[in-house]
Structure formats: structure tokens, C-alpha cells
Design a protein around this motif. Structure first.
Motif, PDB file in Angstrom:
ATOM      1  N   ILE A   4       0.978  -1.162   0.046  1.00  0.00           N
ATOM      2  CA  ILE A   4       0.027  -0.047  -0.091  1.00  0.00           C
ATOM      3  C   ILE A   4       0.786   1.225   0.035  1.00  0.00           C
ATOM      4  O   ILE A   4       1.929   1.464   0.710  1.00  0.00           O
ATOM      5  N   CYS A   5       0.706   2.157  -0.917  1.00  0.00           N
ATOM      6  CA  CYS A   5       1.353   3.442  -1.058  1.00  0.00           C
ATOM      7  C   CYS A   5       0.549   4.538  -0.689  1.00  0.00           C
ATOM      8  O   CYS A   5      -0.620   4.483  -1.349  1.00  0.00           O
ATOM      9  N   GLY A   6       0.981   5.707  -0.035  1.00  0.00           N
ATOM     10  CA  GLY A   6       0.441   6.926  -0.242  1.00  0.00           C
ATOM     11  C   GLY A   6       0.703   7.613  -1.756  1.00  0.00           C
ATOM     12  O   GLY A   6       1.351   6.919  -2.341  1.00  0.00           O
ATOM     13  N   ASP A   7      -0.320   8.714  -1.552  1.00  0.00           N
ATOM     14  CA  ASP A   7      -0.040   9.453  -2.838  1.00  0.00           C
ATOM     15  C   ASP A   7       1.167  10.253  -2.785  1.00  0.00           C
ATOM     16  O   ASP A   7       1.160  11.634  -2.857  1.00  0.00           O
ATOM     17  N   HIS A   8       2.372   9.757  -3.256  1.00  0.00           N
ATOM     18  CA  HIS A   8       3.570  10.346  -3.213  1.00  0.00           C
ATOM     19  C   HIS A   8       4.426   9.655  -4.368  1.00  0.00           C
ATOM     20  O   HIS A   8       4.666   8.131  -4.491  1.00  0.00           O
ATOM     21  N   THR A  35      -7.399  14.519 -10.130  1.00  0.00           N
ATOM     22  CA  THR A  35      -6.880  15.491  -9.054  1.00  0.00           C
ATOM     23  C   THR A  35      -5.393  15.581  -8.949  1.00  0.00           C
ATOM     24  O   THR A  35      -4.839  14.782  -9.523  1.00  0.00           O
ATOM     25  N   ASP A  36      -4.921  16.557  -8.095  1.00  0.00           N
ATOM     26  CA  ASP A  36      -3.430  16.714  -8.158  1.00  0.00           C
ATOM     27  C   ASP A  36      -2.672  15.735  -7.291  1.00  0.00           C
ATOM     28  O   ASP A  36      -1.825  15.380  -7.412  1.00  0.00           O
ATOM     29  N   ASP A  37      -3.579  14.864  -6.433  1.00  0.00           N
ATOM     30  CA  ASP A  37      -2.697  13.757  -5.799  1.00  0.00           C
ATOM     31  C   ASP A  37      -2.956  12.288  -6.472  1.00  0.00           C
ATOM     32  O   ASP A  37      -2.747  11.460  -5.796  1.00  0.00           O
ATOM     33  N   ASP A  38      -3.496  12.296  -7.477  1.00  0.00           N
ATOM     34  CA  ASP A  38      -3.758  11.178  -8.427  1.00  0.00           C
ATOM     35  C   ASP A  38      -2.327  10.958  -9.295  1.00  0.00           C
ATOM     36  O   ASP A  38      -2.453  11.473 -10.452  1.00  0.00           O
ATOM     37  N   LEU A  39      -1.492  10.463  -8.930  1.00  0.00           N
ATOM     38  CA  LEU A  39      -0.253  10.189  -9.521  1.00  0.00           C
ATOM     39  C   LEU A  39       0.455   9.117 -10.155  1.00  0.00           C
ATOM     40  O   LEU A  39       1.506   8.943 -10.487  1.00  0.00           O
ATOM     41  N   THR A  40      -0.481   7.883 -10.191  1.00  0.00           N
ATOM     42  CA  THR A  40      -0.089   6.663 -10.550  1.00  0.00           C
ATOM     43  C   THR A  40       0.359   6.628 -12.058  1.00  0.00           C
ATOM     44  O   THR A  40       1.451   6.223 -12.476  1.00  0.00           O
ATOM     45  N   ARG A  41      -0.403   7.446 -13.014  1.00  0.00           N
ATOM     46  CA  ARG A  41       0.194   7.654 -14.321  1.00  0.00           C
ATOM     47  C   ARG A  41       1.372   8.300 -14.574  1.00  0.00           C
ATOM     48  O   ARG A  41       2.319   7.683 -15.080  1.00  0.00           O
ATOM     49  N   PRO A  53     -15.709  19.047 -16.254  1.00  0.00           N
ATOM     50  CA  PRO A  53     -15.029  20.144 -15.550  1.00  0.00           C
ATOM     51  C   PRO A  53     -13.441  19.734 -16.451  1.00  0.00           C
ATOM     52  O   PRO A  53     -13.062  18.962 -16.802  1.00  0.00           O
ATOM     53  N   GLU A  54     -12.875  21.062 -16.297  1.00  0.00           N
ATOM     54  CA  GLU A  54     -11.546  21.018 -17.315  1.00  0.00           C
ATOM     55  C   GLU A  54     -10.419  20.032 -16.552  1.00  0.00           C
ATOM     56  O   GLU A  54      -9.619  19.444 -17.391  1.00  0.00           O
ATOM     57  N   ILE A  55     -10.680  19.843 -15.453  1.00  0.00           N
ATOM     58  CA  ILE A  55      -9.698  19.003 -14.625  1.00  0.00           C
ATOM     59  C   ILE A  55      -9.528  17.673 -14.969  1.00  0.00           C
ATOM     60  O   ILE A  55      -8.567  16.999 -15.097  1.00  0.00           O
ATOM     61  N   ALA A  96     -12.178   7.181 -15.442  1.00  0.00           N
ATOM     62  CA  ALA A  96     -10.729   6.906 -15.628  1.00  0.00           C
ATOM     63  C   ALA A  96     -10.560   5.621 -16.248  1.00  0.00           C
ATOM     64  O   ALA A  96     -10.829   4.674 -15.768  1.00  0.00           O
ATOM     65  N   PRO A  97      -9.773   5.488 -17.470  1.00  0.00           N
ATOM     66  CA  PRO A  97      -9.399   4.293 -18.113  1.00  0.00           C
ATOM     67  C   PRO A  97      -8.145   3.689 -17.470  1.00  0.00           C
ATOM     68  O   PRO A  97      -7.531   4.087 -16.623  1.00  0.00           O
ATOM     69  N   GLY A  98      -8.087   2.121 -17.599  1.00  0.00           N
ATOM     70  CA  GLY A  98      -7.104   1.484 -17.207  1.00  0.00           C
ATOM     71  C   GLY A  98      -5.980   1.206 -18.100  1.00  0.00           C
ATOM     72  O   GLY A  98      -6.375   1.865 -19.326  1.00  0.00           O
ATOM     73  N   MET A  99      -4.876   0.616 -17.827  1.00  0.00           N
ATOM     74  CA  MET A  99      -3.895   0.404 -18.848  1.00  0.00           C
ATOM     75  C   MET A  99      -3.240  -0.873 -18.708  1.00  0.00           C
ATOM     76  O   MET A  99      -3.167  -1.499 -17.515  1.00  0.00           O
ATOM     77  N   TRP A 100      -2.875  -1.594 -19.778  1.00  0.00           N
ATOM     78  CA  TRP A 100      -2.091  -2.821 -19.438  1.00  0.00           C
ATOM     79  C   TRP A 100      -0.824  -2.721 -20.555  1.00  0.00           C
ATOM     80  O   TRP A 100      -0.773  -2.154 -21.568  1.00  0.00           O
TER      81      TRP A 100
END
Length: 414
Positions: free
Chosen positions: A41-45, A72-78, A111-113, A134-138
């Protein structure tokens, strides 16, 4: 093949939101013979996510990531995965158009975001999201597979089932067969000891023993590269050996105990009533959880106080004063009286001390007397259960059902 699950989201590291995606994913991986070896489990960092990916890639061949794909700004997986793989994020106009269309259908402007969700990792295969935005990716990269999915289970599950699972069936060379044996009347250590030799000798099979109050589950998962028939044959062989060793302690291959007892009663045209003290209606609740239980269950008395036992069942006051409410004579009479009042084939009486208070040196917390009554006979056990109040009550209800099951099986052999 081994897999690692990485759940992303700072909220998953708090008490506010439990992580459940890995449980579902683990179950689905079992179906294709892939072992979930690690959960992270990882935080949003971003740096933490990249470090988790480095560790995962060093020890597994399949990495499944959920969460962090929002706008949002804390969605950093991509960003984190693209940096880790050294790949660019590219913009897909069609993704944004689809998201905007969903908003228009609800009479709203996107929303533009949400434009951020149009960026995907170069070279990835896009996984459509039929529920959310949100689309996923393989991604297949240097012998490692990456599945990147949204965090909400309502979005993750259909995407995993429709896209990821078929991919994994192509990758995994195994056919899987599995079953569950449910056991009552033995402890986890007793079961493990009895089946240890079978487990050690079983070919291409994983056997797990899981304990819960009053019930032990034996999970058997067999695999074969030949065919589903071969894996099923392997599983059946192991299952039958375990059933032979454990005998009547195995009460089902998946059904709950109350379902098994209900079927026995229905098949024999017999009926049941119960009188409960320390379980407070839990036994009646379990019995009536089964659809159609009115065919055999007549009524249940909750006689929690001494006065209730006296007034509702006619238990003599002097018997309670002499023996105590928690005693063999009272439990037996409770079973007999409830059977006679209800005019049923069987009556069950339960009286005990569920705790946390109320125990004495002679009758500690966990002391429970259980009795079964039938025309011309009765059976009684004095039990010492351990655990919390709820665990003691659950074990008491399970024990009562199992006593009745074993008695009926004995009658069927006559």
C-alpha cells in the motif's frame, strides 16, 4: 507466475477506508493459477510509488496497480509508472471525448480538470471503463506485465473481469480446480495435524486451513497444464483423502452448517425448536437465515433471565437456585420443555456465560451447557469456549447445530 498488488491512495493508510481490491484480485488470480505473493500500500507520493514498483519488478512477473487514476493533483499513478518505465505520457482525445459525453448525458459540462485523464502511458493498451471516467492500462515491458486500474471497486471489478482476466488466462499455462471442505468439532491444529501427510504428498495442489469461531475451512486448489479435467481429478483425489481421514467432522463442501442441518430435517420430515439464554437468539437467527426454514423450524425462545426461564418454559425455581442457571440439569430441561411446548421432533437448550463478566472459579467465562431433547432421549455437552463475547456465542450456536447434525446422522445409520 507470481504477482504483486500495489494499492495507491493515502486514505488506504488510515482507518477511514479499508483496502478490499486485493482480496477480490487474489480470488480471481487463483482461478488462473497465479499466486499473489505480495501486497503493498502506497500513499499519494510519486517517489514512494516508484520505489514500490522497483521492489515489485525485482520479485514478481505481474504487477497489478489500483488507484491514483483520478483527475486531481494527488492522483499520481500515471506519472509515477511512466517515469519508472521511462515512457512518455501521450494525450488521447477520444478518451476525453468519452468522458465529456458521459457528463453531457447528465446535463453537465465536463470540468476542465478531467482532461488529465486523457493522458496514458505510451505503448499501453487502453482498458475502457464502463462505469467511471478513468481508463485503465495494460503494459508488457521486458518480461513484466503491468495492469493499472482505478481504485473504486465498482470500476475496478468489471474492468478486471472483462479485460485483465482474459489476458491472464492467455499468460498462465494452468487449468485450476478448487473446492472448500467445512469442518466442525475439531480445532485448527487438530485438522492440520490429521491432514499434514496428505498435504505434504499432494501433487500440484495447495491446501490451506483457515479457522473461524467453531468452523474450520480447508481450501484445496489443484492445477494442471494438461486440462481442466486433469486438475479436477487431482483435486477430487486430495479432497476424498481428506474426507476419509476427517470422517463426519466434515459437514459440507461449501454449505453452511445451518443449511446442512436444515436439509437433514426437511428430508426426514422433522421439526426443531430452541430455547436460548447466552446466545440471545443467535441460534434462531442462523437457522432462519436459510430460505424455507419454516418447513422445519417452529419457534425460538430467548429466556435470558432466570425469571424468563421460569415463566416461559416452566423451569422450577428451586432447580435454578440449587444447580444454577448455567448447569446441565437446566440445559436439559430447557431442551425438553421447549420441545414439549412446541410439539417438535427436537428441542435445543443453551445456557452459559458469554462474558466478559459473570464468570466464577467454578464456572468461568466461556462455560456453556448445550442439550438436545427428543422423544425418549437427550444429549448434553459441557463446553469451555474461548474468545470474545461474540466468539463464545458463535461457537455455542455452531456447537448446538453440530450436535443435532451428528445425532441425526447416527439415527440415519440405524
Amino acid at each position: 507466475m507470481r504477482a504483486e498488488f500495489i494499492g495507491i491512495g493515502s486514505e488506504l493508510l488510515t482507518s477511514l477506508k479499508p483496502e478490499t481490491n486485493s482480496i477480490y484480485i487474489s480470488q480471481r488470480l487463483e482461478e488462473v493459477g497465479i499466486k499473489l505473493a505480495f501486497k503493498t500500500i502506497c500513499g499519494d507520493h510519486e517517489e514512494d510509488i516508484i520505489n514500490a514498483l522497483k521492489t515489485a519488478r525485482s520479485r514478481v512477473q505481474l504487477i497489478i496497480i489500483t488507484g491514483g487514476l483520478g483527475p486531481t493533483d494527488d492522483d499520481l499513478t500515471r506519472q509515477a509508472v511512466s517515469k519508472f518505465l521511462g515512457k512518455e505520457l501521450i494525450f488521447k482525445e477520444e478518451i476525453v471525448e468519452r468522458i465529456a459525453g458521459r457528463y453531457r448525458m447528465r446535463g453537465k459540462e465536463m470540468p476542465e480538470i478531467n482532461i488529465r485523464q486523457g493522458f496514458v502511458i505510451d505503448g499501453s493498451e487502453i482498458i475502457p471503463n464502463p462505469v467511471g471516467t478513468a481508463p485503465g492500462m495494460w503494459i508488457e515491458e521486458s518480461g513484466t506485465y503491468f495492469a493499472i486500474l482505478p481504485g473504486p471497486p465498482s470500476e475496478m471489478i468489471p474492468m478486471f473481469d472483462s479485460f485483465i482476466l482474459p489476458k491472464l488466462r492467455e499468460i498462465s499455462p494452468f487449468y485450476i480446480s478448487k473446492c472448500v471442505l467445512k469442518v466442525a468439532g475439531l480445532t485448527e491444529s487438530e485438522v492440520d495435524s490429521l491432514i499434514s501427510e496428505i498435504s505434504r504428498r499432494a501433487r500440484s495442489t495447495n491446501i490451506s486451513v483457515l479457522a473461524s469461531p467453531g468452523i474450520i475451512e480447508i481450501h484445496i486448489i489443484s492445477r494442471s497444464k494438461k486440462s481442466i479435467e486433469d486438475s479436477h481429478s487431482i483435486m477430487e483425489e486430495v479432497k476424498n483423502k481428506i474426507k476419509e481421514v476427517l470422517g463426519e467432522n466434515v459437514f459440507s463442501e461449501g454449505e453452511n452448517l445451518e443449511e446442512v442441518v436444515g436439509k437433514l430435517l426437511r428430508e426426514r420430515g422433522e421439526t426443531l425448536s430452541v430455547a436460548e439464554s447466552c446466545t440471545g437468539g443467535l441460534l434462531s437467527s442462523k437457522i432462519t437465515d436459510v430460505p424455507g426454514s419454516s418447513d422445519y423450524f417452529q419457534r425460538g425462545f430467548i429466556v435470558y433471565s432466570n425469571l424468563a426461564k421460569i415463566e416461559s418454559l416452566g423451569i422450577p425455581k428451586d432447580l435454578i437456585e440449587k444447580e444454577g442457571a448455567v448447569s446441565q440439569p437446566v440445559a436439559k430441561l430447557m431442551a425438553k420443555k421447549v420441545r414439549e411446548i412446541s410439539r417438535t421432533t427436537y428441542g435445543i437448550g443453551i445456557t452459559g456465560i458469554a462474558g466478559p463478566g459473570g464468570g466464577t472459579p467454578d464456572k468461568p467465562v466461556g462455560t456453556v451447557h448445550i442439550a438436545i431433547s427428543w422423544e425418549g432421549g437427550e444429549e448434553h455437552t459441557k463446553n469451555y469456549f474461548f474468545g470474545t463475547r461474540e466468539q463464545i456465542r458463535t461457537q455455542s450456536a455452531i456447537k448446538a447445530l453440530d450436535m443435532l447434525r451428528r445425532h441425526i446422522l447416527k439415527e440415519m445409520k440405524k
